[in-house]
Scaffold this active site. Sequence first.
Site, PDB file in Angstrom:
ATOM      1  N   ASP A   1      -5.261   2.195   2.194  1.00 43.37           N
ATOM      2  CA  ASP A   1      -4.209   2.373   1.096  1.00 43.37           C
ATOM      3  C   ASP A   1      -4.309   3.722   0.495  1.00 43.37           C
ATOM      4  OD1 ASP A   1      -2.542   1.725  -0.673  1.00 43.37           O
ATOM      5  OD2 ASP A   1      -3.818   0.193  -1.969  1.00 43.37           O
TER       6      ASP A   1
ATOM      7  N   ARG B   1       7.185  -7.115   6.227  1.00 44.51           N
ATOM      8  CA  ARG B   1       7.113  -7.504   4.857  1.00 44.51           C
ATOM      9  C   ARG B   1       8.657  -8.268   4.497  1.00 44.51           C
ATOM     10  NH1 ARG B   1       5.337  -4.292   0.676  1.00 44.51           N
ATOM     11  NH2 ARG B   1       5.767  -6.237  -0.422  1.00 44.51           N
TER      12      ARG B   1
ATOM     13  N   CYS C   1      -0.771  -0.441   4.310  1.00 43.47           N
ATOM     14  CA  CYS C   1       0.501  -0.707   3.526  1.00 43.47           C
ATOM     15  C   CYS C   1       1.570   0.267   3.158  1.00 43.47           C
ATOM     16  CB  CYS C   1      -0.153  -1.446   2.330  1.00 43.47           C
ATOM     17  SG  CYS C   1      -0.830  -0.513   1.081  1.00 43.47           S
TER      18      CYS C   1
ATOM     19  N   GLN D   1       2.275  -8.162   0.830  1.00 44.02           N
ATOM     20  CA  GLN D   1       1.606  -7.299   1.647  1.00 44.02           C
ATOM     21  C   GLN D   1       0.483  -7.831   2.774  1.00 44.02           C
ATOM     22  OE1 GLN D   1       2.604  -3.935   2.220  1.00 44.02           O
ATOM     23  NE2 GLN D   1       1.619  -4.218   4.130  1.00 44.02           N
TER      24      GLN D   1
ATOM     25  N   HIS E   1      -1.701  -8.024  -4.184  1.00 46.56           N
ATOM     26  CA  HIS E   1      -0.259  -7.673  -3.443  1.00 46.56           C
ATOM     27  C   HIS E   1      -0.320  -8.865  -2.496  1.00 46.56           C
ATOM     28  CE1 HIS E   1       3.315  -5.736  -2.431  1.00 46.56           C
ATOM     29  NE2 HIS E   1       2.631  -4.548  -1.931  1.00 46.56           N
TER      30      HIS E   1
ATOM     31  N   ARG F   1       7.123  -7.108 -10.077  1.00 46.26           N
ATOM     32  CA  ARG F   1       6.116  -5.963  -9.661  1.00 46.26           C
ATOM     33  C   ARG F   1       5.728  -5.396 -11.053  1.00 46.26           C
ATOM     34  NH1 ARG F   1       5.873  -1.283  -5.334  1.00 46.26           N
ATOM     35  NH2 ARG F   1       4.985  -2.963  -4.275  1.00 46.26           N
TER      36      ARG F   1
END
Length: 300
Positions: free
Chosen positions: A218, A286, A258, A131, A128, A101
């Site tokens: 988000d 996830r 998310c 996700q 991402h 990440r």
Amino acid sequence: MKHLLGIEDLTKEDIESLIGSAMELKAARSLDGDKPLFGQTWAMIFTKSSTRTRVSFEVGLNELGARPLFLNANDIQIGRGEPIKDTARVLGRMVHGIIIRTFDQEDVEQLANYSGLPTINALTDEEHPCQILADLLTIKERLGGWERKKVVFFGDGDCNMARSWAWASKRLGFELVIAAPEEFQLDADFRDRLGDSPVTITDDAEAAAAGADVLYTDTWISMGKEEEAADRLRVLAPFQINSDIVAKANPGAIVQHCLPAYRGKEITEEILESHADAIFQEAENRLHAQNAVLVALAGA
Ligand code: CP
Ligand code: NVA
């Protein structure tokens, strides 16, 4: 599939196969299940904060038989300027896979290229993908699939989540509307790269919500954008998911986020709590979606 660097790199078949495998792994979840990654060690390099991604990967790797090796980027020599390509070549000789990440997509690509190891993008400024796979799994479980569904993304329409949604829409062919103010819409270079797609962009949040099956948002202030907070809060305010927006959507529409969520900003407390079941199902997914990715990469 050798890596998961972005939804951009996946085919429709890759995505469908990962979601199918995630459903099977979810149904069969058990502590004494198969251990397809038995004995492996996977490095997890994180340059940004995380709750869901870190926990789900650590739990998933353990359940699949592997050991997660969490490396805060500030604690390893990357934090003191060691090049990614050198770190990659060291890891390539010791561990079995890498989860990263960070900010730049290019760093993830370098890590994959120089390590020779299966590499997973656990969020960059560009995408991402983990996700999105969890979101698609949730849509499949809640709505039976994404075919002929209308997904609307509200807020920062040029962030990593919006970009990954755009690739998902292009690859799978479902309708995606991005409702965002002009300065937070997909930039011209990205749109050129995306080419023809079922994605439309508007600055009219209410019109976008009409007939939606999935209302998605988000944070307005992605990691690394903190200095722009005041401007973002002001400009993005009309793109909040609230009861007026939900009332315009199809009956049975689901709200997805998310997470982490900032109540009173991109979503109201009332809407988050009344859709918490679907939102935290999405968070749980996830784990299952990433387990499917780990199994696919370990077998590649
Ligand atoms: N959605 C998500 O990636 O959450 P974390 O930042 O907590 O990992
Ligand atoms: N766009 C957000 C996603 C957080 C999971 C960020 O990059 O901070």
